[in-house]
Design a protein around this motif. Sequence first.
Motif, PDB file in Angstrom:
ATOM      1  N   ALA A 166       0.837  -1.197   0.000  1.00 42.82           N
ATOM      2  CA  ALA A 166       0.000   0.000   0.000  1.00 42.82           C
ATOM      3  C   ALA A 166       0.876   1.252   0.000  1.00 42.82           C
ATOM      4  O   ALA A 166       1.840   1.343   0.754  1.00 42.82           O
ATOM      5  N   VAL A 167       0.540   2.203  -0.843  1.00 40.70           N
ATOM      6  CA  VAL A 167       1.248   3.488  -0.862  1.00 40.70           C
ATOM      7  C   VAL A 167       0.855   4.270   0.382  1.00 40.70           C
ATOM      8  O   VAL A 167      -0.323   4.565   0.587  1.00 40.70           O
ATOM      9  N   GLU A 168       1.847   4.605   1.214  1.00 39.47           N
ATOM     10  CA  GLU A 168       1.554   5.322   2.459  1.00 39.47           C
ATOM     11  C   GLU A 168       2.091   6.747   2.459  1.00 39.47           C
ATOM     12  O   GLU A 168       1.700   7.555   3.294  1.00 39.47           O
ATOM     13  N   ARG A 169       3.004   7.071   1.531  1.00 36.35           N
ATOM     14  CA  ARG A 169       3.554   8.417   1.416  1.00 36.35           C
ATOM     15  C   ARG A 169       3.653   8.799  -0.056  1.00 36.35           C
ATOM     16  O   ARG A 169       4.042   7.978  -0.897  1.00 36.35           O
ATOM     17  N   VAL A 170       3.298  10.051  -0.354  1.00 36.89           N
ATOM     18  CA  VAL A 170       3.323  10.544  -1.726  1.00 36.89           C
ATOM     19  C   VAL A 170       3.996  11.908  -1.753  1.00 36.89           C
ATOM     20  O   VAL A 170       3.672  12.786  -0.950  1.00 36.89           O
ATOM     21  N   GLU A 171       4.932  12.074  -2.682  1.00 39.62           N
ATOM     22  CA  GLU A 171       5.522  13.382  -2.953  1.00 39.62           C
ATOM     23  C   GLU A 171       5.476  13.614  -4.455  1.00 39.62           C
ATOM     24  O   GLU A 171       5.804  12.716  -5.246  1.00 39.62           O
ATOM     25  N   LEU A 172       5.044  14.787  -4.850  1.00 36.96           N
ATOM     26  CA  LEU A 172       4.963  15.163  -6.257  1.00 36.96           C
ATOM     27  C   LEU A 172       5.993  16.259  -6.496  1.00 36.96           C
ATOM     28  O   LEU A 172       5.887  17.360  -5.955  1.00 36.96           O
ATOM     29  N   LYS A 173       7.021  15.934  -7.272  1.00 37.48           N
ATOM     30  CA  LYS A 173       8.133  16.855  -7.476  1.00 37.48           C
ATOM     31  C   LYS A 173       8.546  16.855  -8.938  1.00 37.48           C
ATOM     32  O   LYS A 173       8.757  15.784  -9.527  1.00 37.48           O
ATOM     33  N   ASP A 174       8.637  18.043  -9.497  1.00 33.48           N
ATOM     34  CA  ASP A 174       9.029  18.199 -10.904  1.00 33.48           C
ATOM     35  C   ASP A 174       8.168  17.354 -11.838  1.00 33.48           C
ATOM     36  O   ASP A 174       8.659  16.757 -12.813  1.00 33.48           O
ATOM     37  N   GLY A 175       6.886  17.274 -11.512  1.00 40.28           N
ATOM     38  CA  GLY A 175       5.946  16.564 -12.376  1.00 40.28           C
ATOM     39  C   GLY A 175       5.960  15.062 -12.253  1.00 40.28           C
ATOM     40  O   GLY A 175       5.324  14.368 -13.052  1.00 40.28           O
ATOM     41  N   HIS A 176       6.678  14.530 -11.268  1.00 41.73           N
ATOM     42  CA  HIS A 176       6.770  13.081 -11.103  1.00 41.73           C
ATOM     43  C   HIS A 176       6.392  12.678  -9.674  1.00 41.73           C
ATOM     44  O   HIS A 176       6.698  13.396  -8.714  1.00 41.73           O
ATOM     45  N   PHE A 177       5.754  11.512  -9.554  1.00 39.86           N
ATOM     46  CA  PHE A 177       5.387  10.991  -8.247  1.00 39.86           C
ATOM     47  C   PHE A 177       6.539  10.201  -7.638  1.00 39.86           C
ATOM     48  O   PHE A 177       7.198   9.412  -8.316  1.00 39.86           O
ATOM     49  N   HIS A 178       6.769  10.440  -6.345  1.00 39.56           N
ATOM     50  CA  HIS A 178       7.739   9.668  -5.565  1.00 39.56           C
ATOM     51  C   HIS A 178       6.949   9.012  -4.436  1.00 39.56           C
ATOM     52  O   HIS A 178       6.365   9.708  -3.600  1.00 39.56           O
ATOM     53  N   LEU A 179       6.932   7.683  -4.428  1.00 40.33           N
ATOM     54  CA  LEU A 179       6.053   6.933  -3.540  1.00 40.33           C
ATOM     55  C   LEU A 179       6.838   6.113  -2.530  1.00 40.33           C
ATOM     56  O   LEU A 179       7.921   5.606  -2.827  1.00 40.33           O
ATOM     57  N   LEU A 180       6.252   5.989  -1.343  1.00 40.26           N
ATOM     58  CA  LEU A 180       6.761   5.074  -0.325  1.00 40.26           C
ATOM     59  C   LEU A 180       5.652   4.079  -0.017  1.00 40.26           C
ATOM     60  O   LEU A 180       4.528   4.474   0.294  1.00 40.26           O
ATOM     61  N   THR A 181       5.974   2.788  -0.106  1.00 36.23           N
ATOM     62  CA  THR A 181       4.970   1.763   0.173  1.00 36.23           C
ATOM     63  C   THR A 181       5.305   1.029   1.463  1.00 36.23           C
ATOM     64  O   THR A 181       6.465   0.969   1.884  1.00 36.23           O
ATOM     65  N   ILE A 182       4.278   0.468   2.065  1.00 35.24           N
ATOM     66  CA  ILE A 182       4.472  -0.342   3.263  1.00 35.24           C
ATOM     67  C   ILE A 182       5.258  -1.601   2.898  1.00 35.24           C
ATOM     68  O   ILE A 182       4.910  -2.306   1.950  1.00 35.24           O
ATOM     69  N   GLY A 183       6.322  -1.839   3.650  1.00 33.75           N
ATOM     70  CA  GLY A 183       7.159  -3.002   3.374  1.00 33.75           C
ATOM     71  C   GLY A 183       8.052  -2.842   2.170  1.00 33.75           C
ATOM     72  O   GLY A 183       8.689  -3.813   1.737  1.00 33.75           O
ATOM     73  N   GLN A 184       8.096  -1.614   1.591  1.00 31.12           N
ATOM     74  CA  GLN A 184       8.902  -1.353   0.389  1.00 31.12           C
ATOM     75  C   GLN A 184       8.574  -2.318  -0.750  1.00 31.12           C
ATOM     76  O   GLN A 184       9.440  -2.686  -1.547  1.00 31.12           O
ATOM     77  N   LYS A 185       7.307  -2.732  -0.811  1.00 35.35           N
ATOM     78  CA  LYS A 185       6.854  -3.618  -1.880  1.00 35.35           C
ATOM     79  C   LYS A 185       6.406  -2.788  -3.083  1.00 35.35           C
ATOM     80  O   LYS A 185       6.123  -1.593  -2.955  1.00 35.35           O
ATOM     81  N   PRO A 186       6.327  -3.385  -4.273  1.00 33.22           N
ATOM     82  CA  PRO A 186       5.778  -2.662  -5.431  1.00 33.22           C
ATOM     83  C   PRO A 186       4.372  -2.171  -5.119  1.00 33.22           C
ATOM     84  O   PRO A 186       3.584  -2.875  -4.489  1.00 33.22           O
ATOM     85  N   PRO A 187       4.035  -0.956  -5.560  1.00 31.93           N
ATOM     86  CA  PRO A 187       2.713  -0.404  -5.226  1.00 31.93           C
ATOM     87  C   PRO A 187       1.572  -1.217  -5.808  1.00 31.93           C
ATOM     88  O   PRO A 187       1.566  -1.555  -6.985  1.00 31.93           O
ATOM     89  N   GLN A 188       0.616  -1.528  -4.922  1.00 33.23           N
ATOM     90  CA  GLN A 188      -0.562  -2.295  -5.321  1.00 33.23           C
ATOM     91  C   GLN A 188      -1.845  -1.485  -5.171  1.00 33.23           C
ATOM     92  O   GLN A 188      -2.904  -1.884  -5.637  1.00 33.23           O
ATOM     93  N   GLY A 189      -1.757  -0.369  -4.488  1.00 36.44           N
ATOM     94  CA  GLY A 189      -2.906   0.480  -4.217  1.00 36.44           C
ATOM     95  C   GLY A 189      -2.474   1.546  -3.231  1.00 36.44           C
ATOM     96  O   GLY A 189      -1.280   1.701  -2.939  1.00 36.44           O
ATOM     97  N   ILE A 190      -3.442   2.263  -2.686  1.00 34.06           N
ATOM     98  CA  ILE A 190      -3.114   3.383  -1.799  1.00 34.06           C
ATOM     99  C   ILE A 190      -4.003   3.328  -0.555  1.00 34.06           C
ATOM    100  O   ILE A 190      -5.210   3.077  -0.645  1.00 34.06           O
ATOM    101  N   CYS A 191      -3.390   3.519   0.627  1.00 32.35           N
ATOM    102  CA  CYS A 191      -4.148   3.496   1.883  1.00 32.35           C
ATOM    103  C   CYS A 191      -4.436   4.925   2.352  1.00 32.35           C
ATOM    104  O   CYS A 191      -4.079   5.900   1.674  1.00 32.35           O
TER     105      CYS A 191
END
Length: 506
Positions: A294-319
């Motif tokens: 689950a994506v737990e942190r989102v940063e939008l910088k220079d037109g691109h998303f930077h995501l942090l997921t729980i467990g550092q797994k590939p993003p499957q959705g957003i909590c």
Amino acid sequence: MRGITKKIHLTLPIPTEEDCVSDQERIQRALKKQGVDAVLPLPILRKLYPFCTEENWDFTISLAYDGGQWTAVNLEPQDTTACHYGYAADLGSTTLVIRLLNCNTGEILGEASVYNHQIQFGEDILTRIFHAKDQPEHLEQIRRATVDTFLEVFAQLENMTGISCSECISMVVAGNTTMVHFLLGIDAFCVFSSPYAVHTLNPGFLCARELGFPLLGYVYCYPGKANYLGGDIISGAIATRIYEKKELSLFFDIGTNGELIIGNREFLLCGAGAAGPALEGGSVKTGMRAVPGAVERVELKDGHFHLLTIGQKPPQGICGSGIVDMLAQLFLNGWISIQGKFLPEKSPLIHLEEEEYCVTYAPGLNFYQSDIDEFLKTKAAAVTMIYYMLELTGLPADEIGHFYMAGAFGAHISKESAVTIGMYPDVEREKLVPVGNSSLTGAQMLLLDRSILEYLDRIIETMEYVQFGAVDNFIHLMTAATAIPHTNLEQYPSVVDEMKRRGLLR
């Protein structure tokens, strides 16, 4: 520790013709010398012989408090006082969390959780309530599912620690009014239907084995205040101790429902209402619970998303916490308006799909306009509860000493993002205090300190209850709060400053 259980090692003189009192009296007399008046029920009386003789009157007695007296619940050979265990539980509609505790030291020996087995009868509480309404066999299904959920967690804790539930004396449970009804096998339709006179708000101490738990003693259920203000919130109030503070504090447990208490040692004003499933990832198309991926942190910088997921797994959705970040970042980067509407000219990542605008935040994952609309309704309900209660007290937000934000959502949300979208009041950030699972903390506190029982009734009697659904202009107030951060920007000076810095406002 002055908890609701005791283990006392006794070494007693062997009966003689000169000292021939009954075995029962011999034990009670020894306990009384240690300041304990205890009842020995029939199962213990039956065990006295030949147990006491075989153990040469050297044994440990386990005692459980039932709210009025101590009851003997077990006898063990020799000194086993170091093995003194109990459970604290948070019974949620989605998840059950249990802590195993050393009742001598207060040490947490283990913590485990599972999804509530009731979910098979409905994702939401209302579906479960209707499933059981006037259907005894369905009600028994839900009760059994609730008990099985506990048994599953007990087994997990035994695997972790080697300590079985049959070695534990008592358990404290904090849950909302519906969950407590289902645990006890009581029809919960009264929670939802007028006149909202529920069947019990304070079931007190119950025999664990009668509930289906192989514990030695009792299960204590935290009392509630009203149909929508249950024992989980009272437990949270105990955990934050707002009832004994001089300063004014606000306690808010936010999830599918929102429950709120504002006050201090002089008064307590409390309220409850529906917030919506969006805060927990529900009603968002790619939303999910806070589990690995689950994506737990989102940063939008220079037109691109930077995501942090729980467990550092590939993003499957957003909590929930990721959704709050997402909204804040889209807004501060000018990709959505103050009304929360996508501005497609701002980025090629914003596009139409099935006649609806959305933004792609990860491969195969989109955040839709309908997601934003639903979430803004939910955040509007949440913050309107806060501002309405402040209005009732006649106090501005900056005069509140601390805002205690409870629940898993409140524990993980970014304060800045929550203020940016208008979910939290714009106050000094150190006043916004995440308290995690306060319901579980309050249950643990009572397990280890029975003196809390002495003032629970007083706290509940002090509370004045407001049901937000019955407030005439609540929907009107909510409408103003659906804007980002709010229609009244004067309430959010720090957000206005950031908007000006980014050129979003002149």
